[in-house]
Enzyme design. Structure first.
Site, PDB file in Angstrom:
ATOM      1  N   GLN A   1       0.642  -1.318   0.398  1.00 26.61           N
ATOM      2  CA  GLN A   1      -0.006   0.091  -0.085  1.00 26.61           C
ATOM      3  C   GLN A   1       1.480   1.527   0.212  1.00 26.61           C
ATOM      4  O   GLN A   1       1.020   2.337  -0.450  1.00 26.61           O
ATOM      5  CB  GLN A   1      -1.281  -0.164   1.110  1.00 26.61           C
ATOM      6  N   GLU A   2       2.024   1.158   0.340  1.00 25.71           N
ATOM      7  CA  GLU A   2       2.867   1.956   0.550  1.00 25.71           C
ATOM      8  C   GLU A   2       3.461   2.674  -0.236  1.00 25.71           C
ATOM      9  O   GLU A   2       3.661   3.554  -0.824  1.00 25.71           O
ATOM     10  CB  GLU A   2       3.141   2.065   1.996  1.00 25.71           C
ATOM     11  N   SER A   3       4.230   1.343  -0.505  1.00 26.27           N
ATOM     12  CA  SER A   3       5.493   1.762  -1.872  1.00 26.27           C
ATOM     13  C   SER A   3       5.570   0.474  -2.901  1.00 26.27           C
ATOM     14  O   SER A   3       5.557   1.040  -3.953  1.00 26.27           O
ATOM     15  CB  SER A   3       6.759   1.755  -1.549  1.00 26.27           C
TER      16      SER A   3
END
Length: 471
Positions: free
Chosen positions: A305-307
């Site tokens: 989700q982040e990267s």
């Protein structure tokens, strides 16, 4: 405690039946100390989450019922649906808990407990093939379904109006295996239940819903028919209790609350990166998991989700790395290089664990993890503001399903002026947590889980009790 509950129940039953030597079905369950439940494998029923740790909607519901009886739980996975129904009749299973649809035909063969959810039958086809518009418009396509299922019952009824309607009943495969055959283009269509398909569609990005085959249909536990209604009455009493205490709503939210509109492009992307990127970091996620007590697949879902598992990712706000750490967080966690994937994973998981520990002890799982994720995204201060607003608006400040309804209020002046930390884009953590839960489901399904059920299973936590104020 379990032995005490069992002993007291047996004493009460003994007094009630002192003049009658015939044991009831409930008597026999209590005497053997085991509830036998027939089910199916899958995320919505029963699966092995980690070695020795079991999960699934039907599993948790059955385990909680076994706990109220003071007995152990034995989950049994029959070879097919027909055998499951037979097991009720011959006494090898006490209950069938497998997302069973309550149909008129089945009601003639078994007794159903209270309705706890509803589903719609849907025709599934593969993206790229011509989409059929109705059940009479399948052309020469091959429709294969689970034999003796509610889907087949419905097709038999439709065949009276559509004589040319034909299908192949499969006596060995389950819904997920039939979906896999469509993905491989070995068959053209199958029919599955709406909530089951919504929960596992992430594993089959090429599959689509063509149309609803039926109206909404109720789901319930199945029990054997007969004059002995002792277990049936206990099941009815149990569902009445968990409805009153909110346990059923909480369980439904846990397994279905994050299901949203299917994102084809995003789902295709994570499947590719599971093969191309995840292997580079999998051992580090596992190491962080053992240190901070998170499922490694949850940590992997957060990083995606982040990267999208890109260790050099940088956002417009300056957060950086695999777990997208701010400069301040990196310094706090002792990170010297935010683009170092190992440091990023270990620091990100440790920071998430810190968020989890700083929440009030009374908050139970899985709400505790979802709230920690929201704090990871928006900050603990803004999360606390949302919890206070939730309580002011009559919700439960310790339950994620209630808090996520109030988080978006932090972007409205009328509401954020009442808070300590002021404005925040409260809709962002709602999407953030939902995405992570969906990616987590995909990673779980990617393991191709096939549990071998043990005879005795450790019980999960019980339902929430009355809660004090958020602060």
């Amino acid at each position: 405690m379990r032995q005490i509950i069992r002993l007291l129940t047996l004493i009460c039953l003994g007094i009630a039946t002192a003049c009658n030597d015939d044991r009831t079905h409930l008597d026999r369950i209590l005497e053997r100390g085991e509830l036998r439940v027939a089910t199916r494998t899958g995320l919505t029923n029963y699966y092995e989450k980690t070695p020795g740790e079991f999960s699934g909607f039907e599993y948790e519901l059955a385990q909680h019922f076994a706990d109220t009886l003071g007995v152990d739980l034995n989950m049994i996975v029959p070879a097919n649906l027909s055998e499951m129904l037979t097991m009720l009749d011959d006494g090898r299973a006490d209950i069938a808990a497998a997302g069973l649809t309550m149909t008129p035909e089945r009601q003639q063969k078994m007794r159903f407990g209270p309705v706890y959810h509803e589903v719609t039958q849907q025709l599934i086809y593969r993206n790229g093939a011509k989409r059929p518009r109705n059940i009479a418009n399948l052309g020469n396509g091959q429709l294969e379904i689970i034999a003796n299922s509610s889907h087949e019952e419905h097709l038999i009824a439709l065949q009276k109006e559509i004589p040319d309607l034909s299908w192949i009943p499969n006596h060995d495969a389950d819904s997920q295996e039939l979906l896999g055959l469509i993905e491989l283009e070995l068959i053209d269509y199958t029919i599955t239940d709406s909530i089951e398909f919504a929960a596992i569609q992430g594993s089959y990005p090429e599959l689509r819903v063509a149309f609803d085959v039926s109206d909404p249909q109720p789901l319930a536990w199945g029990l054997a028919k007969g004059p002995d209604v002792s277990l049936y009455r206990e099941v009815m009493r149990y569902f009445e209790q968990i409805e009153e205490k909110g346990f059923l709503d909480k369980l439904i939210e846990r397994y279905y609350g994050h299901i949203r509109r299917f994102d084809y492009v995003d789902t295709r992307a994570i499947h590719r990166r599971i093969l191309t990127h995840l292997p580079d970091y999998e051992s580090w996620f596992m190491e962080a998991s053992s240190v901070n007590n998170f499922d490694w697949r949850l940590l992997a879902a957060i990083a995606y989700q982040e990267s999208h598992w890109n260790p050099t990712a940088v956002s417009s706000t300056g957060v950086k790395g695999l777990m997208m750490l701010t400069r301040a967080t990196a310094e706090e966690m002792g990170v010297t290089d935010r683009e170092d994937p190992y440091q990023s994973i270990m620091a990100g998981s440790a920071y998430l664990d810190e968020m989890r520990k700083r929440l009030p002890e009374r908050i139970q799982e899985p709400d505790r993890t979802w709230l920690a994720l929201a704090a990871y995204n928006i900050g603990l201060g803004h999360l606390e503001d949302a919890r206070i607003l939730t309580q002011k608006n009559g919700g439960n400040p310790d339950r994620w399903s209630d808090i996520r309804e109030n988080l978006p209020l932090l972007a409205q002046k009328k509401w954020f002026e009442q808070t300590r930390y002021g404005y925040a884009n409260g809709g962002e953590p709602v999407r953030y947590v939902a995405n992570i839960r969906r990616y987590y489901d995909i990673l779980l399904q990617h393991e191709n889980i096939n549990p071998i059920p043990p005879p005795v299973i450790t019980p999960p936590e019980g339902p929430s009790q009355a809660l004090p104020a958020a602060l």
